[in-house]
Design a protein around this motif. Structure first.
Motif, PDB file in Angstrom:
ATOM      1  N   ARG A 199       0.822  -1.205   0.000  1.00 53.23           N
ATOM      2  CA  ARG A 199       0.000   0.000   0.000  1.00 53.23           C
ATOM      3  C   ARG A 199       0.859   1.258   0.000  1.00 53.23           C
ATOM      4  N   ALA A 200       2.028   1.192   0.636  1.00 49.25           N
ATOM      5  CA  ALA A 200       2.924   2.351   0.646  1.00 49.25           C
ATOM      6  C   ALA A 200       3.510   2.605  -0.739  1.00 49.25           C
ATOM      7  N   GLU A 201       3.583   1.566  -1.566  1.00 53.32           N
ATOM      8  CA  GLU A 201       4.158   1.687  -2.902  1.00 53.32           C
ATOM      9  C   GLU A 201       3.073   1.755  -3.974  1.00 53.32           C
ATOM     10  N   ALA A 202       1.901   2.219  -3.617  1.00 49.73           N
ATOM     11  CA  ALA A 202       0.797   2.274  -4.574  1.00 49.73           C
ATOM     12  C   ALA A 202       1.174   3.149  -5.761  1.00 49.73           C
ATOM     13  N   GLY A 203       0.778   2.702  -6.945  1.00 46.38           N
ATOM     14  CA  GLY A 203       1.048   3.449  -8.166  1.00 46.38           C
ATOM     15  C   GLY A 203      -0.122   4.333  -8.547  1.00 46.38           C
ATOM     16  N   PRO A 204      -0.152   4.796  -9.778  1.00 53.91           N
ATOM     17  CA  PRO A 204      -1.256   5.647 -10.248  1.00 53.91           C
ATOM     18  C   PRO A 204      -2.596   4.926 -10.151  1.00 53.91           C
ATOM     19  N   ALA A 205      -3.640   5.694  -9.851  1.00 55.30           N
ATOM     20  CA  ALA A 205      -4.971   5.119  -9.677  1.00 55.30           C
ATOM     21  C   ALA A 205      -5.525   4.613 -10.998  1.00 55.30           C
ATOM     22  N   ALA A 206      -6.440   3.658 -10.909  1.00 61.11           N
ATOM     23  CA  ALA A 206      -7.052   3.057 -12.096  1.00 61.11           C
ATOM     24  C   ALA A 206      -8.196   3.932 -12.604  1.00 61.11           C
ATOM     25  N   THR A 207      -8.459   3.827 -13.889  1.00 57.20           N
ATOM     26  CA  THR A 207      -9.610   4.503 -14.489  1.00 57.20           C
ATOM     27  C   THR A 207     -10.838   3.595 -14.385  1.00 57.20           C
ATOM     28  N   PRO A 208     -12.050   4.140 -14.597  1.00 59.80           N
ATOM     29  CA  PRO A 208     -13.240   3.269 -14.593  1.00 59.80           C
ATOM     30  C   PRO A 208     -13.151   2.115 -15.580  1.00 59.80           C
ATOM     31  N   ASP A 209     -12.580   2.345 -16.762  1.00 60.16           N
ATOM     32  CA  ASP A 209     -12.431   1.255 -17.727  1.00 60.16           C
ATOM     33  C   ASP A 209     -11.502   0.170 -17.189  1.00 60.16           C
ATOM     34  N   ASP A 210     -10.425   0.574 -16.506  1.00 68.29           N
ATOM     35  CA  ASP A 210      -9.527  -0.411 -15.898  1.00 68.29           C
ATOM     36  C   ASP A 210     -10.280  -1.250 -14.864  1.00 68.29           C
ATOM     37  N   LEU A 211     -11.061  -0.582 -14.031  1.00 66.10           N
ATOM     38  CA  LEU A 211     -11.808  -1.298 -12.987  1.00 66.10           C
ATOM     39  C   LEU A 211     -12.840  -2.240 -13.591  1.00 66.10           C
ATOM     40  N   ARG A 212     -13.499  -1.814 -14.663  1.00 65.65           N
ATOM     41  CA  ARG A 212     -14.503  -2.669 -15.296  1.00 65.65           C
ATOM     42  C   ARG A 212     -13.847  -3.935 -15.846  1.00 65.65           C
ATOM     43  N   GLN A 213     -12.710  -3.803 -16.496  1.00 64.44           N
ATOM     44  CA  GLN A 213     -12.021  -4.967 -17.047  1.00 64.44           C
ATOM     45  C   GLN A 213     -11.549  -5.900 -15.941  1.00 64.44           C
ATOM     46  N   TYR A 214     -11.007  -5.346 -14.869  1.00 60.35           N
ATOM     47  CA  TYR A 214     -10.523  -6.163 -13.756  1.00 60.35           C
ATOM     48  C   TYR A 214     -11.688  -6.883 -13.081  1.00 60.35           C
ATOM     49  N   ALA A 215     -12.800  -6.169 -12.874  1.00 63.17           N
ATOM     50  CA  ALA A 215     -13.975  -6.786 -12.259  1.00 63.17           C
ATOM     51  C   ALA A 215     -14.535  -7.897 -13.144  1.00 63.17           C
ATOM     52  N   GLN A 216     -14.530  -7.671 -14.469  1.00 61.79           N
ATOM     53  CA  GLN A 216     -15.011  -8.699 -15.384  1.00 61.79           C
ATOM     54  C   GLN A 216     -14.140  -9.940 -15.305  1.00 61.79           C
ATOM     55  N   LEU A 217     -12.830  -9.744 -15.177  1.00 61.95           N
ATOM     56  CA  LEU A 217     -11.895 -10.862 -15.064  1.00 61.95           C
ATOM     57  C   LEU A 217     -12.145 -11.645 -13.777  1.00 61.95           C
ATOM     58  N   ILE A 218     -12.333 -10.943 -12.666  1.00 63.74           N
ATOM     59  CA  ILE A 218     -12.608 -11.608 -11.394  1.00 63.74           C
ATOM     60  C   ILE A 218     -13.933 -12.365 -11.461  1.00 63.74           C
ATOM     61  N   ALA A 219     -14.967 -11.734 -12.033  1.00 62.74           N
ATOM     62  CA  ALA A 219     -16.274 -12.385 -12.130  1.00 62.74           C
ATOM     63  C   ALA A 219     -16.202 -13.647 -12.978  1.00 62.74           C
ATOM     64  N   THR A 220     -15.384 -13.614 -14.028  1.00 64.48           N
ATOM     65  CA  THR A 220     -15.245 -14.779 -14.894  1.00 64.48           C
ATOM     66  C   THR A 220     -14.692 -15.966 -14.131  1.00 64.48           C
ATOM     67  N   TYR A 221     -13.694 -15.722 -13.294  1.00 59.46           N
ATOM     68  CA  TYR A 221     -13.072 -16.812 -12.551  1.00 59.46           C
ATOM     69  C   TYR A 221     -13.911 -17.261 -11.357  1.00 59.46           C
ATOM     70  N   LEU A 222     -14.642 -16.334 -10.748  1.00 65.13           N
ATOM     71  CA  LEU A 222     -15.463 -16.711  -9.606  1.00 65.13           C
ATOM     72  C   LEU A 222     -16.774 -17.366 -10.032  1.00 65.13           C
ATOM     73  N   ASP A 223     -17.186 -17.141 -11.272  1.00 61.43           N
ATOM     74  CA  ASP A 223     -18.460 -17.682 -11.755  1.00 61.43           C
ATOM     75  C   ASP A 223     -18.234 -18.457 -13.054  1.00 61.43           C
ATOM     76  N   PRO A 224     -17.410 -19.520 -13.009  1.00 59.25           N
ATOM     77  CA  PRO A 224     -17.068 -20.240 -14.251  1.00 59.25           C
ATOM     78  C   PRO A 224     -18.250 -20.947 -14.887  1.00 59.25           C
TER      79      PRO A 224
END
Length: 527
Positions: A199-224
């Motif tokens: 957390r101390a080495e956090a980089g630049p914040a994500a954009t909404p498009d970044d978050l949508r893609q990451y959430a879609q990836l997580i949902a894909t693996y959690l709901d195969p």
């Protein structure tokens, strides 16, 4: 004590002063580029905090059940519902008001029945990110929508883990090392220290498009297994209809299956890409095979119709409509498809043929080729998800099986994120190398630039003129603009063990650290 309304009143007054001095007095014209960027950055900071204040205000409106005799909050002010009230007060449209209501529902905290104490929100970590000004309403909804679309198939524990991982992604924290929920971490041990260091080495914040893609990836693996009902429903819903001639044109309406849409999009890209020679001349020519000698064009037309019907039978009798107990045709000789479904399947067959036509303009040195990515184990067992280049959401793995029946299978082997097994010494990346790099990087390598890799140039990380090889471990996709400006834009790229890393300009990342271009799945999801 100053009230919240009084503080906001002073903020509005200060903003009026800034607009007067900067805009009406042409103060912006005299600013340097760096000063204008600071104005945009700080305006974004203020806007996200206002989003948080609006969302939390709506979220804390107490529920007043119908029949209680107490007018609802909107009714007190003469409005039918919260949506109408927000449209009038915030001066947003109905869609904007709905987004505020949805965001408020995500961060709402119910009261404990006995004590009245507030319980945690449904998305506690993302709520904190909202309150800290890390995300606004757009970022919050982009993060939760893919998880909410699973319709409860993800349990509460995994949802909270996803919430923590998405909040860390929003803050620019690499969340691929430890369990983001903290369930397995010692509160005072090495795990907690490692998490604090990340957390101390956090980089630049994500954009909404970044978050949508990451959430879609997580949902894909959690709901195969979530693909099963959607696949059957999609097959029933597919259609293509034509309207009557009007003003010299025929309107088309329909609903395309994901793989059909992707193939159509590829063909359109090949025709409209400014870096191609353009479309071929209009016209159709039929050439009969040796088996069709003497039969002429009629045989060619019949063969095409037969191929279309075969594809439709698989859909209608397999994953489409349920078995009809009153069907007197057990061999399914009778075509049960509707006319719109038949026309959709005819288009699908035409697209497949057109993509392989000699006169079709090329993309990346080859005919428009549908690239499907699927795990070998999922492909073997017929379960899970597949990914088609150009499609935001995953598709059922059965789609990959269907596509590979119509064309060649190219295996691209990965070893911990590195492409192995493909080598070349040519100056230009060939079609097979491009497809492998598309599978690895998916889009322009510059963070938050989501131009699909199929549209991109392949850039030599180590310049070819300086001895850099033309191989997958030295190539990354860059969109036309980023490729054109890479030498002077402040973005730097390097390859580490066959995987790309990015170091951005100071305005994007003041710490100037090398970072992976996209967030990876946290370990607990992959497990």
């Amino acid at each position: 004590m100053n009230s919240t309304a009084a503080v906001l009143g002073r903020v509005v007054s200060d903003l009026d002063g800034s607009i007067e001095s900067a805009v009406r007095s042409s103060g912006l014209d005299g600013m340097s580029d760096a000063e204008k960027l600071d104005v945009l950055r700080l305006a974004g900071e203020a806007q996200r905090r206002l989003d948080a204040l609006v969302t939390e205000t709506v979220a804390c409106v107490d529920g007043r059940p119908a029949g209680s005799g107490v007018p609802t909050f909107p009714a007190v002010f003469g409005c039918r519902n919260m949506n109408e009230l927000l449209q009038r007060v915030l001066r947003v449209d109905a869609s904007g008001a709905s987004r505020v209501v949805k965001a408020a529902d995500a961060v709402h905290r119910n009261a404990e029945i006995t004590t009245g104490a507030r319980l945690p929100a449904r998305w506690p970590a993302l709520r904190e990110a909202l309150l800290d000004g890390v995300v606004g309403i757009a970022g919050l909804l982009a993060a939760i929508d893919p998880i909410d679309r699973t319709r409860g198939r993800i349990d509460g524990t995994d949802r909270l883990r996803a919430d923590a991982a998405l909040a860390d992604c929003a803050r620019g924290i690499d969340d691929t090392v430890t369990d983001p929920s903290g369930a397995d971490a010692e509160t005072d041990g090495a795990e907690a220290d490692a998490a604090e260091a990340r957390r101390a080495e956090a980089g630049p914040a994500a954009t909404p498009d970044d978050l949508r893609q990451y959430a879609q990836l997580i949902a894909t693996y959690l709901d195969p297994d979530g693909s099963a009902p959607s696949e059957a429903q999609a097959a029933v819903n597919r259609s293509l209809t034509f309207g009557r001639l009007r003003d010299g044109v025929y309107p088309i309406r329909g609903a395309l299956l994901p793989e059909v849409y992707a193939q159509l999009k590829l063909i359109i890209d090949a025709q409209t890409n400014p870096r191609t020679t353009g479309p071929a001349d209009l016209g159709v020519a039929f050439t009969g095979s040796t088996d069709d000698a003497g039969l002429g064009a009629g045989a060619g037309a019949g063969a095409g119709a037969g191929a279309g019907a075969g594809a439709g039978d698989d859909l209608a009798g397999g994953c489409g409509a349920p078995e009809d107990p009153f069907n007197s045709d057990p061999r399914h000789v009778i075509d049960s498809r509707t006319r719109p479904q038949k026309q959709h399947d005819a288009l699908a067959a035409a697209l497949s043929i057109a993509a392989r036509h000699d006169e079709m303009p090329t993309l990346g040195g080859a005919a428009p080729t549908l690239v499907v990515q699927v795990e070998a184990s999922d492909f073997a067992h017929g379960t899970g998800w597949a990914h088609i280049a150009g499609i935001d959401a995953p598709v059922p793995v059965s789609v990959a099986s269907h596509i590979t029946c119509q064309g060649m299978i190219q295996r691209v082997l990965f070893d911990e994120g590195r492409i192995v097994g493909i080598t070349t010494t040519d100056r230009l990346f060939n079609a097979y190398q491009r497809r492998a790099i598309v599978l690895r990087d998916k889009e322009c390598i510059i963070p938050s630039c989501h131009v699909p890799a199929t549209w991109c140039d392949i850039h030599h990380v180590e310049e070819h003129s300086h001895g850099g090889p033309t191989c997958t471990s030295n190539g990354v996709p860059l969109c036309f603009w980023h490729h054109l400006t890479i030498d002077k834009s402040g973005w730097h790229i390097r390859m580490v063990d066959g995987k790309p890393q990015i170091r951005g300009p100071a305005w994007w990342d003041p710490e100037q650290k090398w970072r992976t271009p996209r967030p990876l799945l946290p370990q607990w999801v992959g497990g």
